[in-house]
Motif scaffolding. Structure first.
Motif, short mmCIF file in Angstrom:
data_model
loop_
_atom_site.label_atom_id
_atom_site.label_comp_id
_atom_site.label_asym_id
_atom_site.label_seq_id
_atom_site.Cartn_x
_atom_site.Cartn_y
_atom_site.Cartn_z
N THR C 363 0.84 -1.19 0.00
CA THR C 363 0.00 0.00 0.00
C THR C 363 0.88 1.25 0.00
OG1 THR C 363 -0.07 0.09 2.42
CG2 THR C 363 -1.75 -1.22 1.33
N GLY C 389 -1.70 -4.84 2.41
CA GLY C 389 -2.92 -4.38 1.77
C GLY C 389 -3.92 -5.49 1.53
N THR C 390 -3.48 -6.73 1.68
CA THR C 390 -4.43 -7.85 1.61
C THR C 390 -5.45 -7.67 2.73
OG1 THR C 390 -2.63 -9.25 0.86
CG2 THR C 390 -4.59 -10.37 1.69
N THR C 391 -6.68 -8.02 2.48
CA THR C 391 -7.66 -7.82 3.54
C THR C 391 -7.65 -8.99 4.51
OG1 THR C 391 -9.45 -8.93 2.40
CG2 THR C 391 -9.19 -6.57 1.97
N PRO C 430 -7.71 -3.49 4.98
CA PRO C 430 -6.45 -3.96 4.42
C PRO C 430 -5.37 -4.00 5.50
CG PRO C 430 -6.80 -1.65 3.87
CD PRO C 430 -8.02 -2.10 4.63
#
Lengths: 551, 169, 613
Positions: C363, C389-391, C430
């Protein structure tokens, strides 16, 4: 040289200076417990925290180096709250009694352990002085007091309470009979004068302390003689009149004027008194109940409803309460400026010891009033209390106690008590467990707690046991009172003690102790006294015999 | 008013072993932790006599060694049982019921006193450890070097019995 | 010589593999290979992150295809080897027992078309599950023999160090790391380049580089796994750091609770020294580096850098006030850069692939990937590495496989005792330093424990406070006494003895401890409490009223036998306190007075007839 701003004041200091040092140069007082000049900063107590603009959280000023343009706040609400919380957290983990239960139970807060220690030391004059600082009529009270102190005495956990009342009677009797009875030091004359209305225990007490503070003092008494309820309410067999007379004489001997046969509201008005004097203490007792003397027992009006002459109060322009006259709890100030009240007129019928305590409190407040200081009464103290002891804790007390049984007969029989020998009396005094904290009057933690309004009971969890190590010839170590400030650890290290002290364990259960459970006398061969001097709490204190028991 | 004197040491300590450790590890203050680890791996605990000997023969002070050896949870000042049982109390094991495992083991071994961690036969010492790093096997424990995973209280006590049997007790 | 196309066979022998019985499997593979004349390397590799499927056997074919078998026992291991050597019939054979052992076969993207769980991104990509994981730190884990430096070299190892010392000035190295956006993976998220630059800028020319491998978070095992599986990568990262800041000596401070990692690491250092990547005159330059391994002795607080340094110097692991920061004045007063295992493990990749490649992942302010130890109430736990940034939802549902049957996803606990609980309702958040901090949790070192509706959030808060209270060094008032008083309140709540004012008191104490403690341990200790108070206040209030909604807190629950009891007496036999009388063929009852709520009866009931109320 970095320039910084502390509490809106600028200062230039050399680089490397700490915020604490810089603040001190400005005369700004930041409290500390673990910091000690000459030792490396330890940053454990967090009393010295300050707010620094642009930085998250609070910083310990003792270790925080100054920086150019730094803006510091040492008195903000956040800082004050953090300091109070730090103190409350420390106090929540502080097993011990600041003040012995007997002294706290005594309405006059007689410093029992101090005068008892003077008896043990054979210094009766000093004992008498200590007693009179709280009890202006110790011989009389020594005969009629209901002994709240003895009910609270921790010695009861082992066998029987110390015979405290008879001890102070013995001290007072012996002093009165001596060729050179104790006479308090007087202050220089203040040029102010106070009218004390009513010469019962409360009035006598107020006059006694006011005189010592340097104020001229006149007692107005409706009866022909001073003494109040002690004269007309108590059987002369319990309180021989020669004892009472001698004690009153000692008070008048300080230069207190007595105007007897003068009744407030009849012979003199409050306005007259205020015109003539700088302040008035009303200690008129439950005046209208004087005739019901038959109801008095042990110095207190027993049973029966007291009909107060509220018309008198109205006439005096004072606000009545349920029990008598309305007065501030701490200062005993009434609604009228310069008029204070003491004794039963405030509390309703009560014991003589309450009356003398009240008289002294009024004197303290009047003195503050006359000096133009804030009228706050006695300084507020914070007291940590252990209350009930566990079996192990009683064992700690027992391990340090003189095992002798009661050395003096019980004063239920005044004649028997009167005949106790010096040896018996000293043996009895030796039974005292000395429950006061060894740093009662010098503990920085206690003083700061009072200053920051920290409550010892704000947080509660299971109490850690009280411990005491008295193996060292000079000093006592009560590890529960230790706040892990590391001063002693660092002092011993600095002076290269072979063993020294160290932190044992970690987290909440961390303890300061000698390595390998060594004895304190081995651990602190050179630095014991220095450690005591710098210990900010009662964890390390001098043994009683080495302490200056100023009271 | 004297405190209980130091506890007598049951068996004389082989101080030559301590000397060897010191020779191998060093005598400066920063050697304190490796020395303590080596002493513990030799004696399975830290005998006080060995620590005092270290102070006599190195720059390490009594205050340092006492402070350090009580700070770290790895160090033990009392002899341990023949088998070390480490029950993982990491987060994953906690939610999977580690407290019940420890309780069941202590109950099974009759260890009632909260301050005690070794059974009366001195066969097992139970230790709660923060995390064994085997979260996918939660709840888990190790006995000596063997890891047991996906435990239930019942299974854990059965494993103890099995180990006891193998020890011939 | 048998006909086969096998290149090598790998057996996972990290701690998790060994704990699951990997050693006998490894021996069985060895023995079977010998018996079948299969002369290929049988490698003891680390862990590829699929901890929940250990012991794992992986067969790599000469064309690079990989077949991963999970939950293997020795007998199955022998069959796997046998099937490898059957010429040509292999596919058919594999298909045949794929049917028999569908749950055993994990990933076999080429040969058999069942794909229960493709956790390894390389295989995942081929299997069409791209985008979930991205391996930087873990790229070699489970693929190479950690005790063989040549395997590391064969995968591009030490190319980065070579480039640094040959072609780059220390300043260029620092710039590269700064431009990559790499931030400390130990929890704080301090920019790594900045830390190095500070250390480099100091006057004193004696400097140290320290690797913080004191992974103490309960529920985290990233460092262990990386060190057990790919130790050279961390050593290379340290060497690059040492070159950048100008250090000639370094320490790796590692938990003694990780004996295998310690052993692997010591051997790896010896190999690196022999190969000339450590020691005097590295790669023929004037740059020298000596690395020492220091075993921690069990103190979570030593994850704090000043405490860690105190410990290296042989003292109690008590943090000290900063400033001065270690980069200015650290070990023995010298400039010291302390970085975490994962941070170092990122560095060679950054140098090899360039700062831009690293900065392209993640991010705005959190670059690269993050390794998480995924555990708790999910189907597939293990070690994962995802792009920043992966949720959270991706991690829990796609990678972790979601909840067990009949359970509801409630929260994730992220960051261990310093972190917090993020509710399921915020699962689309995220993973990035700032976003997590805003929730009241922190990135932390990478523990990620998934909780479901059977978990009590007050109990979770109490669990973490019990941990921090025990692990507090005991120096500063707020942490030493403050965490204890917080724990007192939480214990009262779990015992159903809470006072109405307790919640406010707890919040106030949290606030004070957070702002006024000396080090990160105290300052973050309130996070588990504050986040649960914020997102699950209803559970706290239920405890005040004497109810534990998740039926977890012992003082607030009772066990009862329902009428589905078949009277088998098993519960009575298992009850350790005789609270159940055996009444064969009749419904049993539990004496509530005697019951200690240990759960042994419920766990052993074959009819599921015991309920908690």
């Amino acid at each position: 040289m970095p320039r910084l701003t502390i509490d809106n004041r600028s200062i230039d200091v050399p680089p490397g200076t700490t915020v604490l040092e810089a603040a001190r140069r400005l005369g700004i007082d930041i409290p500390t417990l673990c910091h000690l000049d000459g030792l490396q900063p330890h940053t454990s107590c967090f009393m010295c925290v300050v707010e620094i603009e642009g930085q998250a959280g609070l910083k310990p000023s003792c270790a925080m180096p100054v920086a150019e343009g730094m803006v510091v706040r040492t008195q903000s609400d956040v800082v004050m709250r953090a300091r109070r919380t730090a103190l409350e957290l420390l106090l929540s983990d502080h097993p011990g009694d600041c003040v012995a239960p007997c002294s706290l139970a005594c309405p006059a807060h007689l410093k029992v352990a101090d005068f008892v220690a003077a008896i043990v030391a054979g210094d009766n004059r000093r004992a008498a002085g200590i007693v009179r600082r709280r009890l202006p009529l110790p011989a009389s009270l020594g005969r009629v007091c209901p002994r709240f102190c003895e009910r609270a005495c921790r010695r009861k956990e082992l066998d029987e309470a110390v015979n405290i009342r008879d001890l102070h009677r013995w001290v007072a009797d012996k002093d009165l009979a001596s060729s050179d009875p104790h006479r308090p030091d007087g202050a220089t004359e203040s040029g102010k004068s106070v009218a004390v209305v009513g010469a019962g225990p409360a009035g006598l007490s107020a006059a006694y302390y006011l005189r010592q503070m340097g104020h001229a003092c006149t007692l107005y008494e409706a009866q022909p003689q001073a003494g109040g309820l002690y004269r007309c309410g108590i059987d002369a067999r319990r309180l021989p009149r020669d004892v009472l007379d001698a004690e009153i004489a000692a008070i008048l001997g300080l230069g207190v004027q007595l105007r007897s046969g003068v009744r407030l509201g009849r012979d003199v008005s409050l306005d007259d008194l205020l015109a003539r004097h700088n302040a008035v203490v009303l200690a008129i007792g439950t005046q209208t109940a004087m005739d019901q003397a038959a109801f008095y027992a042990e110095g207190r009006l027993a049973g029966g409803e007291v009909r107060y002459d509220f018309s008198l109060l109205n006439a005096l322009g004072l606000q009545p309460s349920r029990r008598g006259v309305q007065a501030d709890r701490a200062t005993l100030a009434t609604g009228r400026a310069g008029v204070f009240a003491a004794g039963n007129v405030v509390t309703g019928p009560n014991y003589g010891v309450h009356a003398v305590a009240s008289g002294r409190r009024a004197a303290v407040a009047v003195d503050q009033f006359l000096r133009g200081a804030d009228v706050v009464g006695d300084p507020a103290h914070v007291n940590v209390l252990m209350r009930d002891l566990s079996g192990d804790e009683v064992a700690v007390l027992r391990a340090h106690a003189d095992p002798s049984p009661r050395g003096m007969p019980d004063s239920g029989n005044p004649a028997a008590a009167a005949t106790a020998s010096d040896t018996e009396v000293r043996a009895e005094a030796g039974r005292c467990l000395d429950c006061d904290c060894g740093k009662r009057d010098t503990c920085a933690l206690r003083q700061l707690a009072a200053r920051y309004g920290a409550s010892p009971t704000r947080y509660h969890g299971p109490r850690r046991p009280f411990e005491r190590d008295a193996t060292h010839p000079d000093i006592v170590f009560e590890s529960g009172k230790c706040i892990q400030c590391g001063r002693c650890v660092r002092i011993a290290e600095q002076d290269r003690e072979t063993l020294g002290l160290t932190f044992i364990g970690r987290g909440f259960s961390v303890r300061t102790a000698a390595p390998f459970s060594s004895e304190l006398s081995e651990a602190l061969r050179r630095t014991a006294r220095r450690c005591v001097e710098h210990c900010p709490t009662g964890a390390l204190s001098l043994k009683r015999a080495l302490r200056d028991s100023g009271g | 008013m004297t405190k209980a004197k130091r506890q007598p040491v049951d068996e004389p300590i082989d101080l030559a072993a301590v000397d060897n450790i010191v020779r191998r590890t060093g005598t400066t203050a920063d050697a304190a932790i490796p020395i303590l680890q080596a002493i513990q791996s030799h004696f399975r605990y830290l005998p006080q006599e060995a620590l005092e000997h270290v102070c006599r023969t190195t720059e390490i002070t009594a205050a340092q060694i006492a402070g350090v050896s009580t700070f770290y949870s790895q160090f033990r000042h009392k002899p341990v049982g023949r088998h070390m049982v480490r029950v993982c109390h990491g987060t994953a094991c906690h939610v999977a019921g580690a407290p019940l495992i420890t309780e069941a083991l202590r109950r099974h071994l009759g260890i009632d006193d909260d301050h005690e961690d070794t059974d009366a036969d001195r066969l097992f010492t139970i230790e709660k450890v923060p995390c064994l790093g085997c979260c996918s096997l939660a709840p888990c424990m190790t006995i000596d070097d063997v890891t047991y995973g996906k435990l239930t209280p019942h299974k854990a006590t059965m494993i103890i019995d099995k180990v006891r049997k193998e020890s011939g007790r | 010589m048998s006909d086969h196309n096998v290149k090598e066979i790998r057996v996972g022998l990290a701690t998790c593999g060994i704990a699951s019985g990997g050693r006998p499997v490894h021996e069985a593979v060895h023995e079977a290979a010998r018996r079948h004349g299969l002369h290929v390397p049988v490698k003891a590799v680390g862990c590829s992150g699929l901890c929940h499927q250990e012991p794992i056997v992986e067969v790599v074919s000469t064309d690079g295809r990989r077949q991963v078998f999970g939950g293997v026992r020795p007998a199955e291991a022998r069959r796997i080897v046998r099937d490898c050597v059957t010429p040509r019939g292999m596919v058919g054979k594999a298909m045949a027992w794929a049917g028999r052992m569908a749950d055993l076969l994990l990933s076999d993207e080429a040969w058999v078309s069942v794909k229960p769980f493709a956790a390894h991104p390389e295989s995942a990509t081929e299997a069409g599950q791209a985008g979930e994981q991205k391996l930087i730190v873990l790229e070699n884990c489970g693929q190479i023999d950690p005790l063989c430096i040549d395997e590391y070299l064969a995968r591009g190892g030490y190319a980065a160090l070579r480039r640094c010392v040959a072609d780059m000035t220390p300043q260029q190295v620092i710039d590269a790391v700064t431009q990559s956006g790499l931030r400390g993976r130990g929890g704080g998220g301090y920019p790594t380049g900045l830390k190095w630059a500070t250390a480099r800028s100091q006057q004193d020319s004696t400097r140290y580089v320290v690797c913080n491998a004191d992974e103490g978070d309960p529920g985290a095992f990233m460092d262990r796994l990386v060190l057990e599986s790919d130790p050279q990568r961390v050593i290379e990262g340290m060497a690059i750091a040492a070159y950048a800041i100008g250090a000639a000596e370094g320490y790796i401070y590692i938990r003694a609770e990780y004996p295998l990692a310690v052993r692997v690491l010591r051997e790896a250092i010896a190999q690196a020294e022999r190969a000339g990547y450590l020691g005097q005159g590295i790669l023929g330059t004037g740059f020298s580096l000596r690395l020492h391994v220091m075993e921690g002795a069990g103190a979570f607080v030593c994850g704090e850098e000043t405490a860690l340094m105190a410990s290296i110097m042989g003292r109690r692991g008590m943090p000290r006030f900063r400033p001065p920061y270690p980069a200015e004045s650290g070990l023995w007063g010298k400039p010291t850069s302390v970085n975490n295992v994962e941070t170092f493990a990122c560095v060679p990749w950054i140098v090899r692939h360039g700062s831009a490649a690293f900065a392209a992942i993640g991010t705005e302010r959190s670059k690269g990937t993050k390794v998480f130890a995924l555990a708790g109430r999910i189907r597939r736990g293990g070690l994962i590495e995802v792009p920043m940034g992966t949720t959270i939802r991706d991690v829990v549902e796609n990678i972790g496989g979601g909840m067990h049957e009949g359970r509801r996803f409630k929260a994730v606990q992220i960051g261990g005792p310093s972190g917090g609980c993020i509710p399921a309702s915020m699962a689309d958040l995220p993973i990035d330093y700032e976003a997590l901090t805003r929730t009241g949790a922190i990135m932390g070192s990478g523990g990620l424990v998934v909780l479901d509706d059977s978990d009590c959030m007050v109990d979770i808060a109490r669990f973490f406070l019990e941990f921090t209270e025990k692990e507090s060094c005991g120096k500063c008032t707020f942490c030493r006494v403050g965490t204890r008083r917080m724990l007192d309140i939480l214990e009262r709540l779990c015992d159903g003895k809470g006072h109405p004012e307790d919640l406010d008191d707890l919040e106030m104490l949290c606030d004070q401890v957070r702002h006024t403690s000396l080090c990160g341990l105290g300052r973050t200790a309130p996070n588990p409490v504050l986040t649960t108070l914020r997102y699950f206040r209803d559970e706290y209030e239920a405890h005040l009223q004497g109810r534990c909604p998740a039926r977890k807190c012992k003082a607030l629950i009772a066990y009862r036998v329902t009428d589905t009891c078949i009277g088998c007496t098993r519960c009575a036999q298992r009850c350790p306190v005789q609270a159940i009388q055996p009444t064969p063929y009749e419904q049993h009852t539990i004496d509530a007075e005697k019951c200690i709520r240990c759960g042994m009866c419920k766990a052993g009931c074959p009819a599921d007839a015991i309920v908690v109320e």
